[in-house]
Design a protein around this motif. Structure first.
Motif, PDB file in Angstrom:
ATOM      1  N   ASP A  66       1.539   9.349  -8.575  1.00 27.68           N
ATOM      2  CA  ASP A  66       1.903   8.222  -7.719  1.00 27.68           C
ATOM      3  C   ASP A  66       1.153   8.350  -6.399  1.00 27.68           C
ATOM      4  O   ASP A  66       0.871   9.459  -5.943  1.00 27.68           O
ATOM      5  CB  ASP A  66       3.407   8.185  -7.449  1.00 27.68           C
ATOM      6  N   PHE A  67       0.825   7.197  -5.789  1.00 24.01           N
ATOM      7  CA  PHE A  67       0.097   7.249  -4.517  1.00 24.01           C
ATOM      8  C   PHE A  67       1.014   7.353  -3.309  1.00 24.01           C
ATOM      9  O   PHE A  67       0.558   7.444  -2.176  1.00 24.01           O
ATOM     10  CB  PHE A  67      -0.887   6.106  -4.373  1.00 24.01           C
ATOM     11  N   SER A  68       2.325   7.365  -3.553  1.00 26.78           N
ATOM     12  CA  SER A  68       3.303   7.530  -2.483  1.00 26.78           C
ATOM     13  C   SER A  68       3.791   8.973  -2.457  1.00 26.78           C
ATOM     14  O   SER A  68       4.410   9.457  -3.411  1.00 26.78           O
ATOM     15  CB  SER A  68       4.495   6.597  -2.693  1.00 26.78           C
ATOM     16  N   ASP A 109      -4.087   8.124  -6.137  1.00 26.71           N
ATOM     17  CA  ASP A 109      -4.224   6.695  -6.414  1.00 26.71           C
ATOM     18  C   ASP A 109      -4.981   6.549  -7.724  1.00 26.71           C
ATOM     19  O   ASP A 109      -6.155   6.915  -7.816  1.00 26.71           O
ATOM     20  CB  ASP A 109      -4.987   6.025  -5.263  1.00 26.71           C
ATOM     21  N   HIS A 127      -0.058  13.632  -6.363  1.00 24.02           N
ATOM     22  CA  HIS A 127      -0.145  12.584  -5.341  1.00 24.02           C
ATOM     23  C   HIS A 127      -1.569  12.040  -5.370  1.00 24.02           C
ATOM     24  O   HIS A 127      -2.500  12.678  -4.864  1.00 24.02           O
ATOM     25  CB  HIS A 127       0.200  13.171  -3.972  1.00 24.02           C
ATOM     26  N   GLN A 168      -8.090  -4.829 -10.089  1.00 28.09           N
ATOM     27  CA  GLN A 168      -7.613  -3.457  -9.977  1.00 28.09           C
ATOM     28  C   GLN A 168      -6.752  -3.060 -11.170  1.00 28.09           C
ATOM     29  O   GLN A 168      -6.817  -1.921 -11.644  1.00 28.09           O
ATOM     30  CB  GLN A 168      -6.824  -3.291  -8.681  1.00 28.09           C
ATOM     31  N   GLY A 213       1.940   5.887 -11.970  1.00 32.55           N
ATOM     32  CA  GLY A 213       2.839   5.217 -11.026  1.00 32.55           C
ATOM     33  C   GLY A 213       4.262   5.668 -11.269  1.00 32.55           C
ATOM     34  O   GLY A 213       5.164   4.852 -11.469  1.00 32.55           O
ATOM     35  N   ASP A 263       0.834  -1.190   0.000  1.00 33.40           N
ATOM     36  CA  ASP A 263       0.000   0.000   0.000  1.00 33.40           C
ATOM     37  C   ASP A 263       0.877   1.252   0.000  1.00 33.40           C
ATOM     38  O   ASP A 263       2.116   1.179   0.004  1.00 33.40           O
ATOM     39  CB  ASP A 263      -0.959  -0.013   1.188  1.00 33.40           C
ATOM     40  N   ALA A 264       0.236   2.424   0.004  1.00 32.79           N
ATOM     41  CA  ALA A 264       0.981   3.679  -0.088  1.00 32.79           C
ATOM     42  C   ALA A 264       1.951   3.837   1.076  1.00 32.79           C
ATOM     43  O   ALA A 264       3.093   4.293   0.890  1.00 32.79           O
ATOM     44  CB  ALA A 264       0.003   4.843  -0.149  1.00 32.79           C
TER      45      ALA A 264
END
Length: 202
Positions: A62-64, A92, A90, A117, A41, A2-3
């Motif tokens: 990116d989700f991070s 998802d 930032h 997904q 991503g 996950d993030a």
């Protein structure tokens, strides 16, 4: 992962990935006229920075949050002349699909998700293409578990080029390349196996 897990991974050491772009990105997009690009991503931003250094206007997602921070650092250190050409986002991409009909190039690099997904994210990436746009999807092939090196060790998030081609079997999208590619890693002759798919919106 996950993030939060990716935040921790990006924070624990210098660089996770190389500064240089993946050769398939260079091969796929070098001959195209610069326009708008979406890097799904983006990680540490190497592909977004590569696009921007060649005149593209880039949206990099990116989700991070830690990945985005490091991507900004990469841009500042290696491509300061691209300031203003990259919008770092930032978000998802599964929960927040990108704008539709907006990009001449979309790159989805090593985005490893469970099948449902992945399908959803790839449909969003395909819908983001402007007419005539090119989509590139690259990830560790399922066969990499037994025949290659590195990459995720969970078969549930790996895929083949045929899997991606089926995911992208939507009206108005033409698959122009779908194959397994061997990618050298390190100096000992070891190689990773990647699934590579290129599609174009008609």
């Amino acid at each position: 992962m996950d993030a939060a897990s990716w935040d921790a991974r990006y924070a624990e050491r210098g660089r996770v990935w190389s500064v240089e772009p993946n050769p398939v990105v260079v091969e796929t997009f070098s001959g195209l006229r610069a326009g708008t690009a979406l890097d799904v991503g983006t990680g540490e931003g190497r592909h977004a920075t590569w696009f921007a250094s060649r005149g593209w206007k880039v949206t990099a997602v990116d989700f991070s949050a830690e990945a985005i921070r490091k991507a900004r650092e990469l841009q500042a250190a290696h491509a300061p002349g691209t300031a203003g050409r990259i919008e770092w986002v930032h978000a998802d991409v599964v929960a927040e699909p990108p704008r539709q009909d907006a990009y001449d190039a979309v790159a989805v690099m090593y985005l490893h998700l469970p099948a449902a997904q992945r399908r959803w994210a790839l449909h969003g990436a395909a819908a983001a293409l402007a007419p005539g746009g090119t989509l590139l999807v690259v990830g560790h092939d399922t066969a990499n578990l037994s025949e290659g090196v590195g990459g995720p060790q969970d078969p549930a998030v790996l895929f083949t080029a045929d899997d991606v081609a089926r995911d992208l079997a939507v009206p108005g999208l033409r698959i122009v390349r779908a194959e397994r590619v061997s990618r050298p890693v390190g100096d000992d002759g070891a190689a990773a196996l990647d699934a590579v798919v290129v599609a174009r919106r008609t």
